[in-house]
Design a protein around this motif. Structure first.
Motif, short mmCIF file in Angstrom:
data_model
loop_
_atom_site.label_atom_id
_atom_site.label_comp_id
_atom_site.label_asym_id
_atom_site.label_seq_id
_atom_site.Cartn_x
_atom_site.Cartn_y
_atom_site.Cartn_z
N PHE A 1 0.92 -1.26 -0.21
CA PHE A 1 -0.03 0.08 0.03
C PHE A 1 0.94 1.26 -0.03
O PHE A 1 2.02 1.13 0.15
CB PHE A 1 -0.81 -0.15 1.37
CG PHE A 1 -0.27 0.14 2.51
CD1 PHE A 1 -0.15 1.44 3.15
CD2 PHE A 1 0.47 -0.79 3.06
CE1 PHE A 1 0.39 1.75 4.42
CE2 PHE A 1 1.28 -0.75 4.30
CZ PHE A 1 1.03 0.51 4.93
N TYR B 1 0.40 5.66 1.31
CA TYR B 1 -0.36 6.52 1.89
C TYR B 1 0.30 7.89 2.09
O TYR B 1 1.63 7.94 1.97
CB TYR B 1 -0.77 5.93 3.09
CG TYR B 1 0.30 5.91 4.36
CD1 TYR B 1 0.61 6.62 5.31
CD2 TYR B 1 1.40 4.84 4.00
CE1 TYR B 1 1.48 6.29 6.24
CE2 TYR B 1 2.31 4.53 5.01
CZ TYR B 1 2.41 5.43 5.96
OH TYR B 1 3.50 5.36 6.98
N LEU C 1 -6.39 -0.58 7.21
CA LEU C 1 -6.04 -1.46 6.22
C LEU C 1 -6.92 -2.46 6.28
O LEU C 1 -7.52 -3.14 5.13
CB LEU C 1 -4.56 -1.66 6.56
CG LEU C 1 -3.51 -0.78 6.06
CD1 LEU C 1 -2.22 -1.06 6.26
CD2 LEU C 1 -3.56 -0.21 4.52
N THR D 1 -9.10 2.95 -2.51
CA THR D 1 -8.33 4.21 -2.07
C THR D 1 -9.35 4.60 -0.67
O THR D 1 -10.58 4.73 -1.07
CB THR D 1 -8.14 5.08 -2.71
OG1 THR D 1 -7.05 4.58 -3.85
CG2 THR D 1 -7.45 6.55 -2.24
N VAL E 1 -5.11 6.50 1.71
CA VAL E 1 -4.31 5.17 1.79
C VAL E 1 -4.88 4.44 0.40
O VAL E 1 -5.93 4.58 0.18
CB VAL E 1 -4.60 4.40 2.93
CG1 VAL E 1 -4.09 2.94 2.79
CG2 VAL E 1 -4.40 5.18 4.13
N THR E 2 -4.02 3.95 -0.28
CA THR E 2 -4.30 2.99 -1.45
C THR E 2 -3.66 1.52 -1.28
O THR E 2 -2.34 1.48 -1.00
CB THR E 2 -3.70 3.61 -2.82
OG1 THR E 2 -4.40 5.05 -3.01
CG2 THR E 2 -4.18 2.73 -4.04
N ILE E 3 -4.46 0.42 -1.14
CA ILE E 3 -3.81 -0.74 -1.20
C ILE E 3 -3.70 -1.28 -2.68
O ILE E 3 -4.65 -1.23 -3.51
CB ILE E 3 -5.05 -1.80 -0.58
CG1 ILE E 3 -5.02 -1.30 0.93
CG2 ILE E 3 -4.32 -2.99 -0.78
CD1 ILE E 3 -5.66 -2.40 2.05
N HIS E 4 -2.40 -1.81 -3.15
CA HIS E 4 -2.17 -2.21 -4.30
C HIS E 4 -2.31 -3.49 -4.46
O HIS E 4 -2.92 -4.16 -5.59
CB HIS E 4 -0.84 -1.82 -4.77
CG HIS E 4 -0.59 -0.29 -4.49
ND1 HIS E 4 -0.89 0.61 -5.49
CD2 HIS E 4 0.01 0.39 -3.96
CE1 HIS E 4 -0.64 1.89 -5.32
NE2 HIS E 4 0.05 1.88 -4.36
#
Length: 179
Positions: free
Chosen positions: A95, A97, A133, A141, A171-174
């Motif tokens: 992630f 952020y 998370l 996001t 926050v973005t989780i990839h």
């Protein structure tokens, strides 16, 4: 002369065997410090909650949710698929952020925090982000509003985040790699 030496030795050993007495406190403290600390933290939280409510009211197009862990969040990008899992204990989350203070001033940019990896509940991460998370899926996001108590609390991060600083994190989780 030897008898006097032996007598002194016996007397000293008897005197040294006496058990020590416990020292009694000079004064007894009341719980006033604890009570004051509780009151101060309640006021701090209420102030932060009011400030966050102002932020949420200023953005009526965003649907803010309240978490069970005492923070608020909104999805900027939501994945509606039920087939994608949320991270669980031991999963590897990649992630990135950014971090802003409650006034919206950038504290840490995406490039400063870099894409990061985190093994869920096995590595150090401040409480709010750790719990945030777990609410997300890969590709999502979200913007989180963290009160100071579940951000870096009383100590800050010993760098840019000062004591009792509420945070806004995007926050973005990839990806999520299941354990």
């Amino acid at each position: 002369m030897k008898k006097i030496g032996w007598c002194c030795l016996v007397i000293l050993s008897v005197l040294s065997c006496k058990s020590p007495e416990a020292r009694r406190p000079i004064s007894v403290k009341s719980g006033s410090f604890v009570t004051e600390s509780i009151e101060r933290n309640i006021k701090l939280y209420e102030n932060e909650k009011t400030r966050f409510q102002d932020i949420m009211d200023a953005n009526p197009d965003q649907d803010y949710l309240t978490s069970q862990n005492g923070f608020w969040y909104t999805y900027n990008t939501k994945v509606e698929s039920d087939s994608l899992p949320n991270p669980n204990f031991g999963d590897l989350v990649k992630f990135d952020y950014n971090v802003k203070n409650i006034n919206g001033e950038l504290v840490y940019s995406f490039s400063e925090t870099k894409p990061d990896t985190y093994i869920v509940d096995k590595q150090e991460l401040f409480t709010g982000l750790r719990e945030g998370l777990k609410l997300m899926k890969a590709g999502e996001t979200a913007t989180f509003l963290f009160p100071s108590a579940i951000a870096y609390g009383y100590y800050g991060d010993q760098n840019k985040i000062k004591t009792n600083t509420p945070l806004i994190c995007k926050v973005t989780i990839h990806s999520i790699t299941e354990n």
